[in-house]
Design a protein around this motif. Structure first.
Motif: not given
Length: 89
Positions: A10-32
Motif C-alpha cells: 500500500l505504501s509503494i502504491i501511495l508513493d506512486l500516486v504521488g508521482l502523478i503530475p498536477l494533482i499535488d494540490i489535492i493529493w498533499a492533504p489527502l496523503s497527510g
C-alpha cells in the motif's frame, strides 16, 4: 501475505500516486491524512505533516515518504524492540 507486507505494498502504491503530475494540490492533504491513519499515534501524525509538506513542495514528489515510514516502522523500530527483548532475557 501478512499485514506488514500488505502495508508495504500500500505504501509503494501511495508513493506512486504521488508521482502523478498536477494533482499535488489535492493529493498533499489527502496523503497527510492517509499517512496519519495508516501509522497510528504521534509517529503517524508527524509523518502525515511531513508527507503533506513533501507533496505540496514542487519537484519533491520523488521522495517515497510512505515507504520510508514503513521502513522506519518495521525495520528500525522492530530491530530496537528485538534488542530490548534480548537484553531482558
Amino acid at each position: 501475505m501478512n499485514k506488514k507486507y500488505k502495508k508495504l505494498l500500500l505504501s509503494i502504491i501511495l508513493d506512486l500516486v504521488g508521482l502523478i503530475p498536477l494533482i499535488d494540490i489535492i493529493w498533499a492533504p489527502l496523503s497527510g491524512y492517509i499517512m496519519s491513519k495508516i501509522y497510528k499515534g504521534n509517529k503517524g501524525k508527524i509523518a502525515g505533516i511531513i508527507s503533506f509538506i513533501e507533496e505540496i513542495i514542487p519537484y519533491s514528489d520523488f521522495i517515497p515518504t510512505f515507504t520510508i515510514m514503513w521502513i522506519y516502522n518495521f525495520v528500525f523500530l522492530n530491530n530496537n524492540e528485538s534488542t530490548k527483548k534480548k537484553k531482558v532475557l
